[in-house]
Design a protein around this motif. Structure first.
Motif, PDB file in Angstrom:
ATOM      1  N   MET A  13       0.868  -1.210   0.174  1.00  0.00           N
ATOM      2  CA  MET A  13      -0.045   0.084   0.191  1.00  0.00           C
ATOM      3  C   MET A  13       0.925   1.113  -0.133  1.00  0.00           C
ATOM      4  N   ARG A  14       0.167   2.244  -0.521  1.00  0.00           N
ATOM      5  CA  ARG A  14       1.012   3.506  -0.656  1.00  0.00           C
ATOM      6  C   ARG A  14       0.373   4.538   0.251  1.00  0.00           C
ATOM      7  N   LEU A  15       1.003   5.507   0.967  1.00  0.00           N
ATOM      8  CA  LEU A  15       0.486   6.614   1.511  1.00  0.00           C
ATOM      9  C   LEU A  15       1.303   7.896   1.249  1.00  0.00           C
ATOM     10  N   ARG A  16       0.861   8.895   1.424  1.00  0.00           N
ATOM     11  CA  ARG A  16       1.687  10.264   1.133  1.00  0.00           C
ATOM     12  C   ARG A  16       1.865  10.904   2.615  1.00  0.00           C
ATOM     13  N   HIS A  17       3.343  11.038   2.511  1.00  0.00           N
ATOM     14  CA  HIS A  17       3.595  11.722   3.685  1.00  0.00           C
ATOM     15  C   HIS A  17       3.381  13.452   3.417  1.00  0.00           C
ATOM     16  N   ARG A  18       3.353  14.315   4.486  1.00  0.00           N
ATOM     17  CA  ARG A  18       3.103  15.551   4.176  1.00  0.00           C
ATOM     18  C   ARG A  18       3.879  16.502   3.442  1.00  0.00           C
ATOM     19  N   ALA A  53      -3.715  -3.194   8.491  1.00  0.00           N
ATOM     20  CA  ALA A  53      -4.815  -1.940   8.637  1.00  0.00           C
ATOM     21  C   ALA A  53      -4.163  -1.430   9.889  1.00  0.00           C
ATOM     22  N   TYR A  54      -3.871  -2.224  10.860  1.00  0.00           N
ATOM     23  CA  TYR A  54      -3.492  -1.473  11.972  1.00  0.00           C
ATOM     24  C   TYR A  54      -2.080  -0.330  11.983  1.00  0.00           C
ATOM     25  N   ALA A  55      -1.386  -0.869  11.019  1.00  0.00           N
ATOM     26  CA  ALA A  55      -0.234  -0.024  10.406  1.00  0.00           C
ATOM     27  C   ALA A  55      -0.481   0.948   9.598  1.00  0.00           C
ATOM     28  N   ARG A  56      -1.348   0.745   8.585  1.00  0.00           N
ATOM     29  CA  ARG A  56      -1.782   1.720   7.909  1.00  0.00           C
ATOM     30  C   ARG A  56      -2.630   2.900   8.572  1.00  0.00           C
ATOM     31  N   ASP A  57      -3.367   2.635   9.461  1.00  0.00           N
ATOM     32  CA  ASP A  57      -4.296   3.621  10.341  1.00  0.00           C
ATOM     33  C   ASP A  57      -3.241   4.375  11.142  1.00  0.00           C
ATOM     34  N   LEU A  58      -2.178   3.750  11.793  1.00  0.00           N
ATOM     35  CA  LEU A  58      -1.220   4.299  12.626  1.00  0.00           C
ATOM     36  C   LEU A  58      -0.513   5.389  11.629  1.00  0.00           C
ATOM     37  N   LEU A  59      -0.053   4.936  10.550  1.00  0.00           N
ATOM     38  CA  LEU A  59       0.644   5.910   9.859  1.00  0.00           C
ATOM     39  C   LEU A  59      -0.022   7.104   9.346  1.00  0.00           C
ATOM     40  N   HIS A  60      -1.310   6.764   9.079  1.00  0.00           N
ATOM     41  CA  HIS A  60      -2.206   8.020   8.612  1.00  0.00           C
ATOM     42  C   HIS A  60      -2.333   8.975   9.849  1.00  0.00           C
ATOM     43  N   GLU A  61      -2.394   8.492  10.928  1.00  0.00           N
ATOM     44  CA  GLU A  61      -2.449   9.371  12.057  1.00  0.00           C
ATOM     45  C   GLU A  61      -1.107  10.197  12.377  1.00  0.00           C
ATOM     46  N   GLN A  62       0.091   9.600  11.909  1.00  0.00           N
ATOM     47  CA  GLN A  62       1.307  10.218  12.249  1.00  0.00           C
ATOM     48  C   GLN A  62       1.632  11.183  10.854  1.00  0.00           C
ATOM     49  N   VAL A  63       1.144  10.849   9.762  1.00  0.00           N
ATOM     50  CA  VAL A  63       1.372  11.722   8.553  1.00  0.00           C
ATOM     51  C   VAL A  63       0.483  12.841   8.726  1.00  0.00           C
TER      52      VAL A  63
END
Length: 378
Positions: free
Chosen positions: A1-6, A366-376
């Motif tokens: 999965m890909r997420l976007r950092h600020r 899902a746990y890691a994704r949601d946690l990273l969303h909060e941090q990002v």
């Protein structure tokens, strides 16, 4: 999965396939259908990242055959799977009935370890998505600590220089950079970030750095902010993060019966007391009566707490991810969930089959994704 950092950087989140036993190419492709595709569907994501583990024979076969690499890339693409990182720590037979110290062999004093890692780099350049900035490979922290003689240290140092030169040559040939991260682990020559700054001070930091396993960080009783500052002061980059949690217990005497269920024969479960005493396996700690609290190198599922009175080190994990993501630029953009112990959990917590294992892996991601969303998003 890909997420976007600020910052705009892409973060790659994957799960490590060393949880699966397949070691030849047909078996690897079969495990994509048995596990990776169901995990992707459970997460409802178009693309799922894999931290692919290739045993040495499979890596050598792929490295020698460009057509085989292209076929594997096609198998990944058609299933909505992508690979930016490989796990190059276990050489082979990682899900054998007994692994223990064998996972540290061959070490970085050997030609086999160097050849294997460069084979992986060659393979990874053809598996990388076209828009990936770079690839990463995690590897063992030089060797198990005993024996470790001055001549072995010198041989390993020369091999790391050869590794950096080999990675540079591969990049020149392919245009794709690959970095290798050495993964501090309890009991090894490089057990913690202090030892990393001492023993890896002379490496080519453009191509070599650290793989920060968050369960190992916790077992070493390191504070994440201090550990990252220490690496930064030395200029050692965090090439890859393994998002993992270890077993924790405040009162080992009261928890003895429950802990005994985790003392299994396949993997080493190095145990560290907050007060300093240490053993190389959980059964040794139980026999020695180490003072508590303990942290035990047993990777436990991220999203499900162990049965009381046990706990996990997810607080360390959460703190570490906060510090890794809090700056204007992330410390690292390759994050791999690595819980390889599903099959040796206590029986009442062990997946009953492939579908339940896919459920567990999806839950962790899902746990890691949601946690990273909060941090990002902070």
């Amino acid at each position: 999965m890909r997420l976007r950092h600020r910052s705009g950087r892409t973060l790659h989140l994957s799960y490590c396939t060393n949880v699966h036993p397949a070691e030849d190419l047909p078996g690897i492709v079969a495990q994509l259908d048995a596990f990776a595709v169901p995990v992707r569907k459970r997460l409802d994501t178009d693309v799922l990242g894999l931290g692919l583990w290739l045993a040495a024979p499979a890596a050598a076969e792929l490295a020698a055959d460009p057509r085989a690499r292209r076929r594997l890339r096609t198998e990944l693409d058609t299933r909505g799977l992508e690979v930016v990182t490989l796990n190059g720590f276990p050489y082979a037979a990682f899900q054998a009935p007994v692994v223990k110290h064998a996972v540290y062999r061959p070490d970085w004093t050997t030609e086999d370890r160097l050849r294997y890692t460069l084979d992986l780099a060659r393979v990874l350049t053809d598996l990388l998505p076209d828009d990936a900035a770079r690839g990463s490979i995690s590897t063992l922290p030089l060797a198990w600590r005993d024996p470790w003689r001055p001549d072995q240290r010198d041989i390993a140092a020369r091999n790391l220089d050869r590794l950096a030169a080999g990675l540079a040559e591969i990049e020149d040939q392919t245009g794709r950079p690959v970095r290798v991260g050495f993964e501090p682990e309890p009991g090894c020559v490089v057990e913690n970030t202090t030892q990393a700054t001492e023993l890896l001070a002379a490496v080519d930091t453009g191509r070599l750095g650290i793989c920060l396993d968050l369960a190992h960080l916790a077992c070493a009783w390191e504070e994440p902010a201090e550990a990252l500052h220490r690496l930064s002061q030395q200029g050692l980059p965090v090439v890859k993060v393994q998002v993992s949690a270890a077993l924790e217990v405040a009162d080992p005497v009261a928890a003895r019966d429950v802990l005994q269920q985790y003392a299994e024969p396949r993997f080493l479960h190095q145990t560290r007391s907050a007060h300093g005493p240490a053993t190389d396996d959980l059964d040794e700690a139980l026999a020695a009566g180490l003072p508590g609290p303990w942290r035990v190198h047993f990777h436990v599922p991220l999203h499900v707490a162990p049965a009381p009175p046990l706990a996990s080190t997810t607080k360390v994990l959460e703190t570490a991810l906060h510090h890794l993501m809090a700056a204007d630029e992330p410390w690292c953009d390759h994050l791999d969930v690595e819980t390889y112990t599903w099959d040796v959990l206590p029986v009442d917590r062990r997946p009953a089959g492939p579908a339940e294992l896919a459920d567990g892996i999806a839950g962790e991601l899902a746990y890691a994704r949601d946690l990273l969303h909060e941090q990002v998003a902070e």
